[in-house]
Design a protein around this motif. Structure first.
Motif, PDB file in Angstrom:
ATOM      1  N   HIS A  83      57.462 -28.213 109.597  1.00  0.00           N
ATOM      2  CA  HIS A  83      58.049 -29.554 109.565  1.00  0.00           C
ATOM      3  C   HIS A  83      57.007 -30.596 109.215  1.00  0.00           C
ATOM      4  CE1 HIS A  83      61.834 -28.200 111.363  1.00  0.00           C
ATOM      5  NE2 HIS A  83      61.075 -27.371 112.049  1.00  0.00           N
ATOM      6  N   ARG A 127      62.505 -39.549 105.038  1.00  0.00           N
ATOM      7  CA  ARG A 127      63.816 -39.349 104.401  1.00  0.00           C
ATOM      8  C   ARG A 127      63.642 -38.958 102.952  1.00  0.00           C
ATOM      9  NH1 ARG A 127      67.172 -43.083 108.073  1.00  0.00           N
ATOM     10  NH2 ARG A 127      65.504 -43.679 109.503  1.00  0.00           N
ATOM     11  N   PRO A 141      57.297 -49.567 114.866  1.00  0.00           N
ATOM     12  CA  PRO A 141      58.492 -49.401 114.026  1.00  0.00           C
ATOM     13  C   PRO A 141      59.224 -50.732 113.796  1.00  0.00           C
ATOM     14  CG  PRO A 141      58.795 -48.379 116.206  1.00  0.00           C
ATOM     15  CD  PRO A 141      57.350 -48.715 116.066  1.00  0.00           C
ATOM     16  N   ASP A 196      59.917 -45.532 109.638  1.00  0.00           N
ATOM     17  CA  ASP A 196      59.835 -44.122 110.049  1.00  0.00           C
ATOM     18  C   ASP A 196      58.399 -43.733 110.422  1.00  0.00           C
ATOM     19  OD1 ASP A 196      62.518 -43.756 109.685  1.00  0.00           O
ATOM     20  OD2 ASP A 196      62.324 -42.733 107.753  1.00  0.00           O
ATOM     21  N   VAL A 244      61.419 -39.412 123.657  1.00  0.00           N
ATOM     22  CA  VAL A 244      61.624 -40.685 122.970  1.00  0.00           C
ATOM     23  C   VAL A 244      61.100 -40.608 121.531  1.00  0.00           C
ATOM     24  CG1 VAL A 244      59.448 -41.680 123.836  1.00  0.00           C
ATOM     25  CG2 VAL A 244      61.319 -43.199 123.217  1.00  0.00           C
ATOM     26  N   MET A 245      60.031 -39.807 121.304  1.00  0.00           N
ATOM     27  CA  MET A 245      59.466 -39.709 119.960  1.00  0.00           C
ATOM     28  C   MET A 245      60.413 -38.990 118.994  1.00  0.00           C
ATOM     29  SD  MET A 245      55.375 -39.437 120.080  1.00  0.00           S
ATOM     30  CE  MET A 245      55.110 -37.806 120.755  1.00  0.00           C
ATOM     31  N   GLU A 246      61.362 -38.221 119.540  1.00  0.00           N
ATOM     32  CA  GLU A 246      62.270 -37.458 118.680  1.00  0.00           C
ATOM     33  C   GLU A 246      63.667 -38.059 118.641  1.00  0.00           C
ATOM     34  OE1 GLU A 246      58.870 -35.115 119.332  1.00  0.00           O
ATOM     35  OE2 GLU A 246      60.246 -35.611 120.931  1.00  0.00           O
ATOM     36  N   ARG A 247      63.797 -39.336 118.962  1.00  0.00           N
ATOM     37  CA  ARG A 247      65.157 -39.869 119.104  1.00  0.00           C
ATOM     38  C   ARG A 247      65.928 -39.853 117.788  1.00  0.00           C
ATOM     39  NH1 ARG A 247      61.367 -43.706 119.752  1.00  0.00           N
ATOM     40  NH2 ARG A 247      61.466 -45.699 118.652  1.00  0.00           N
ATOM     41  N   GLN A 248      65.221 -39.978 116.663  1.00  0.00           N
ATOM     42  CA  GLN A 248      65.921 -39.977 115.382  1.00  0.00           C
ATOM     43  C   GLN A 248      66.565 -38.603 115.121  1.00  0.00           C
ATOM     44  OE1 GLN A 248      63.692 -39.944 111.504  1.00  0.00           O
ATOM     45  NE2 GLN A 248      64.421 -42.045 111.327  1.00  0.00           N
ATOM     46  N   HIS A 267      50.974 -41.977 122.443  1.00  0.00           N
ATOM     47  CA  HIS A 267      50.854 -40.533 122.720  1.00  0.00           C
ATOM     48  C   HIS A 267      49.450 -40.207 123.204  1.00  0.00           C
ATOM     49  CE1 HIS A 267      48.831 -40.241 118.872  1.00  0.00           C
ATOM     50  NE2 HIS A 267      49.902 -40.611 118.197  1.00  0.00           N
ATOM     51  N   HIS A 294      50.180 -26.443 119.069  1.00  0.00           N
ATOM     52  CA  HIS A 294      49.789 -27.101 120.313  1.00  0.00           C
ATOM     53  C   HIS A 294      49.409 -26.035 121.319  1.00  0.00           C
ATOM     54  CE1 HIS A 294      52.683 -30.486 118.986  1.00  0.00           C
ATOM     55  NE2 HIS A 294      51.449 -30.893 118.792  1.00  0.00           N
ATOM     56  N   GLY A 327      55.711 -27.951  99.323  1.00  0.00           N
ATOM     57  CA  GLY A 327      56.197 -26.573  99.509  1.00  0.00           C
ATOM     58  C   GLY A 327      55.594 -25.618  98.492  1.00  0.00           C
ATOM     59  N   PRO A 358      57.332 -43.919 129.465  1.00  0.00           N
ATOM     60  CA  PRO A 358      57.090 -43.792 128.026  1.00  0.00           C
ATOM     61  C   PRO A 358      56.985 -45.145 127.363  1.00  0.00           C
ATOM     62  CG  PRO A 358      59.405 -43.446 128.493  1.00  0.00           C
ATOM     63  CD  PRO A 358      58.731 -43.619 129.810  1.00  0.00           C
ATOM     64  N   HIS A 390      62.827 -29.949 114.070  1.00  0.00           N
ATOM     65  CA  HIS A 390      61.700 -29.890 115.006  1.00  0.00           C
ATOM     66  C   HIS A 390      62.029 -30.854 116.128  1.00  0.00           C
ATOM     67  CE1 HIS A 390      57.783 -29.556 116.700  1.00  0.00           C
ATOM     68  NE2 HIS A 390      57.644 -30.874 116.668  1.00  0.00           N
ATOM     69  N   LEU A 403      57.573 -43.997 114.000  1.00  0.00           N
ATOM     70  CA  LEU A 403      58.089 -43.024 114.972  1.00  0.00           C
ATOM     71  C   LEU A 403      57.254 -41.763 114.807  1.00  0.00           C
ATOM     72  CD1 LEU A 403      61.914 -43.477 114.194  1.00  0.00           C
ATOM     73  CD2 LEU A 403      60.628 -44.478 116.099  1.00  0.00           C
ATOM     74  N   PRO A 404      56.412 -41.428 115.777  1.00  0.00           N
ATOM     75  CA  PRO A 404      55.404 -40.374 115.551  1.00  0.00           C
ATOM     76  C   PRO A 404      55.987 -39.066 115.023  1.00  0.00           C
ATOM     77  CG  PRO A 404      54.966 -41.497 117.613  1.00  0.00           C
ATOM     78  CD  PRO A 404      56.260 -42.071 117.088  1.00  0.00           C
ATOM     79  N   HIS A 405      57.216 -38.726 115.369  1.00  0.00           N
ATOM     80  CA  HIS A 405      57.742 -37.432 114.950  1.00  0.00           C
ATOM     81  C   HIS A 405      58.880 -37.509 113.945  1.00  0.00           C
ATOM     82  CE1 HIS A 405      55.835 -35.034 118.495  1.00  0.00           C
ATOM     83  NE2 HIS A 405      54.960 -35.561 117.676  1.00  0.00           N
ATOM     84  N   ALA A 406      59.155 -38.687 113.396  1.00  0.00           N
ATOM     85  CA  ALA A 406      60.163 -38.766 112.324  1.00  0.00           C
ATOM     86  C   ALA A 406      59.590 -38.088 111.083  1.00  0.00           C
ATOM     87  CB  ALA A 406      60.515 -40.219 112.041  1.00  0.00           C
ATOM     88  N   ALA A 420      52.975 -22.582  99.282  1.00  0.00           N
ATOM     89  CA  ALA A 420      53.334 -21.203  98.930  1.00  0.00           C
ATOM     90  C   ALA A 420      52.257 -20.580  98.050  1.00  0.00           C
ATOM     91  CB  ALA A 420      54.694 -21.163  98.232  1.00  0.00           C
ATOM     92  N   ASP A 472      58.501 -26.693 122.576  1.00  0.00           N
ATOM     93  CA  ASP A 472      57.714 -27.035 121.400  1.00  0.00           C
ATOM     94  C   ASP A 472      57.018 -25.788 120.868  1.00  0.00           C
ATOM     95  OD1 ASP A 472      56.386 -28.489 119.537  1.00  0.00           O
ATOM     96  OD2 ASP A 472      55.124 -29.573 120.936  1.00  0.00           O
ATOM     97  N   ALA A 511      60.204 -20.224  97.690  1.00  0.00           N
ATOM     98  CA  ALA A 511      59.846 -21.611  97.989  1.00  0.00           C
ATOM     99  C   ALA A 511      60.653 -22.576  97.122  1.00  0.00           C
ATOM    100  CB  ALA A 511      58.346 -21.834  97.776  1.00  0.00           C
ATOM    101  N   GLY A 559      57.292 -15.078  96.574  1.00  0.00           N
ATOM    102  CA  GLY A 559      56.954 -16.261  97.371  1.00  0.00           C
ATOM    103  C   GLY A 559      57.296 -17.556  96.643  1.00  0.00           C
ATOM    104  N   GLU A 596      57.205 -47.233 123.418  1.00  0.00           N
ATOM    105  CA  GLU A 596      57.716 -47.117 122.049  1.00  0.00           C
ATOM    106  C   GLU A 596      56.840 -47.803 121.012  1.00  0.00           C
ATOM    107  OE1 GLU A 596      61.859 -47.661 121.489  1.00  0.00           O
ATOM    108  OE2 GLU A 596      62.368 -46.361 123.186  1.00  0.00           O
ATOM    109  N   ASP A 656      63.007 -38.946 129.744  1.00  0.00           N
ATOM    110  CA  ASP A 656      62.317 -39.800 130.710  1.00  0.00           C
ATOM    111  C   ASP A 656      63.260 -40.483 131.701  1.00  0.00           C
ATOM    112  OD1 ASP A 656      59.600 -39.450 129.658  1.00  0.00           O
ATOM    113  OD2 ASP A 656      60.478 -40.306 127.854  1.00  0.00           O
ATOM    114  N   GLU A 676      48.878 -21.362 117.894  1.00  0.00           N
ATOM    115  CA  GLU A 676      49.939 -22.349 118.067  1.00  0.00           C
ATOM    116  C   GLU A 676      49.425 -23.698 117.615  1.00  0.00           C
ATOM    117  OE1 GLU A 676      52.555 -21.981 121.869  1.00  0.00           O
ATOM    118  OE2 GLU A 676      50.659 -20.989 122.260  1.00  0.00           O
TER     119      GLU A 676
END
Lengths: 409, 409
Positions: free
Chosen positions: B220, B237, B373, B228, A59-63, B332, B343, B208, B325, A40, B231-234, B212, A23, A212, A208, B327, A76, B341
């Motif tokens: 991301h 679309r 979800p 969506d 699991v959070m990134e399954r998509q 989290h 994180h 974006g 985990p 990501h 899902l915490p990290h989706a 800029a 990460d 962009a 820039g 769902e 997991d 960073e």
């Protein structure tokens, strides 16, 4: 190319490899992006020789994981919570987690490790892992790894992306030239229609916005004027107004976010070029043309650096062929491969040569230059070239090489 | 803070450390950026205990190197060309080069290594270096290194930068809200004044441009709608048009190029919020308020995660306190430190807790959420908080927390 990986693994007797995707480093993890793309998606890529690559994911990134097309392994599947309960020491727990994973997935034997990582944690983990798993031999390669070799030749999908970013980059440069061209001279600087001086900072802002608008990112664009243009990596000073008759080195290397790079450089003189700059420019163009005329599939890359050093030395310039390091003259190597990194294999150099050749699929920059900071100028010309699958050379940088930008405002 | 480094080195009996700064990773090399800032400056930071940090740099980067304020050591002080001539094996040559450098600069004893690196080359180099230099013991730490600890508390300069990026981030979010607010509903989607549907892709383009314009970069951004958002990290679309009455999770974590991050999340419902979403939103706001009311300098971070898990479980939601985990429910941890960073230490978690506390200087996110979800929604609210030097709590995220964006177009 990716299709070469199993062959390369067999040639080097590598049974499996692991690409770390921690990460936070994904934007600078080209080995990992080679497999998962510009997503990501913290995880781990694992590949046994002869088997498709697997992706360990949360699991959070399954998509996003499903979009990669890799074989999916949920993180997991091994119970980190139970392992931590049994092994309170964090390193011991991490090692046990990986041991279970590697054993079940067959990541044993001679195992190479790739990817961008934090130095200390990675060293701690792999040293402890090797001690804990006698059935695992860690293969650590200083350079020219199988991933480096595979990545150095691009397949059609990669070239399509590189052509696209090349076109977009040329559009960005064109917008900068148009902005300057619309200016006029006043009191020794370039001003816009309202009489406001056009500064390097303003040009940088324009760059820039143009990047962009095309979903490009560029870390450190060089727009360096005068003696700064004589320092190959000086970025230029934002507060400076553009000055007619002064060398400007404009080196831009953007990529699509998390994707492939382009790299091009133009040298400009606004309004007119002083004779000393014009002569250096003509010589750099001569060196560039000489190299392009001699490009040959399968040729060692070092010969082109030798060619350019000879050419410049015959014209009275010091070069790195005889003096290193060097501050004035031709002070660097001729170019470098690029792709998911702005500098990757092969090198176009004599100092670091490892016998690389211009294999079909290779993408390299050709960028001769002359640097005279003490005389207030530098010149560099750079295009990105692709050695096609059938042995032709294609210039991915489609942009004119005019030194002078006339002022028409 | 940086001023703690010598004390931390003494506590852990570390004589010196090295921070690797390889070309191409600087954008994701927080340990290195901690010393050299957001500069394109390949090199190496070296520090002995009790002595100022040194920067090994190339001659081409001397301008940027001088700006760092570090003690400058030209890379060519040791003659790589001669070393290569004597030792044709590239690894042996690299090891010899470093041996000469480390010996002369006093980088011996217990030496820790930091920075972002390529896994294989770094492992190869340091293993060979340790074998060649018996006077050097490599200290590799899995987590909680002295740099992690130093970086976890911010000094005034760092906080000034973090306040600035927080303000800019709020401006970007405000511009998105204004764009949506100016729309109207037609056929179940949000359209602009010309009747064109407003898609997530268009919102992403706006984000974006707004980033800029403020010299921010964001890898991301999450702008996820409906299931969506569950899902915490989706990421969301791009082709989807915005739909009134649907949950939107907007999580944005930009940084100044190469610099400090901000991290904030808002959940929106356009026009109106269905009762199920409103209830979940109120509960997440309740959890957020509960944590903020209990914040206390020096408190262990894990207690806040425990607090939130209890709060949600009392209201009938599954949480990671009992199932992992997970769902659906509270899936989290409560937050994380951030700085160079997105994180970093400390964690606000029970699973990975290492006894971290809310020390003065700490910057953490507080981000409770609920995810369903299967019911087509998710909710997350996140602000970035700073524990001031005198023990107060300052919210670096200044932006309202309204669920509903009314349509006024």
């Amino acid at each position: 190319m990716k299709q070469d990986l199993d062959r390369l693994m067999a040639e080097r007797d590598i049974d499996a490899f692991v690409v770390e995707g921690p990460d936070g480093l994904e934007s600078a993890n080209p080995d990992y992006a080679y497999f998962v793309g510009a997503r990501h998606l913290p995880g781990l890529v694992l590949k046994r020789r002869g088997a498709p690559a697997m992706l360990l994911h949360g699991v959070m990134e399954r998509q996003a994981a499903a979009e990669t097309g890799l074989v999916l392994i949920p993180r997991d599947r091994w119970d980190m919570r139970a392992i931590r309960a049994a092994l309170p020491d964090p390193l011991a727990a991490q090692v046990e987690y990986r041991r279970q994973m590697f054993t079940e997935l067959g990541i044993v034997g001679r195992v190479a490790c790739y990817g961008s990582v934090k130095a200390g944690p990675h060293l701690a983990l792999w040293q402890a892992l090797a001690a804990r798993m006698p059935e695992l031999t860690v293969v650590a390669e200083l350079e020219g790894s199988i991933l480096d070799v595979a990545r150095a030749t691009k397949d059609d999908d990669e070239i399509a992306a590189m052509r696209r970013v090349g076109r977009k980059t040329a559009e960005v440069v064109a917008s900068v030239v148009a902005c300057i061209r619309a200016g006029r001279e006043r009191d020794g600087v370039v001003v816009d229609a309202t009489g406001e001086p056009i500064t390097i900072g303003r040009i940088r802002g324009l760059i820039g916005r143009e990047l962009a608008a095309r979903q490009l990112e560029a870390g450190h664009t060089i727009f360096a004027q005068g003696s700064d243009a004589g320092l190959p990596h000086a970025l230029g000073r934002d507060a400076e107004a553009l000055r007619p008759g002064t060398a400007i080195v404009f080196d831009i290397f953007p990529r699509e976010v998390g994707g492939y790079y382009h790299d091009m450089t133009r040298t400009f003189a606004i309004g007119h070029a002083p004779p000393m700059l014009q002569r250096a420019y003509d010589e750099v163009m001569g060196a560039y043309g000489l190299v392009i005329g001699e490009l040959e599939v399968g040729a060692p890359t070092r010969v082109y650096q030798e060619l350019v050093c000879r050419y410049f030395e015959e014209r009275g310039h010091a070069t790195v062929a005889t003096t290193y390091p060097l501050e004035e003259g031709y002070v660097h190597s001729l170019g470098h491969g690029l792709g998911l990194e702005v500098h990757e294999d092969p090198r176009m150099s004599t100092l670091n040569d490892r016998g690389e050749v211009l294999a079909p699929g290779t993408v390299v920059t050709i960028e001769p230059g002359l640097y005279y900071p003490s005389r207030g100028f530098g010149v560099r010309i750079e295009d990105t070239w692709y050695v096609t699958a059938d042995g032709q050379f294609e210039n991915l940088t489609s942009f004119p090489k005019d030194l002078v930008i006339p002022l028409e405002g």
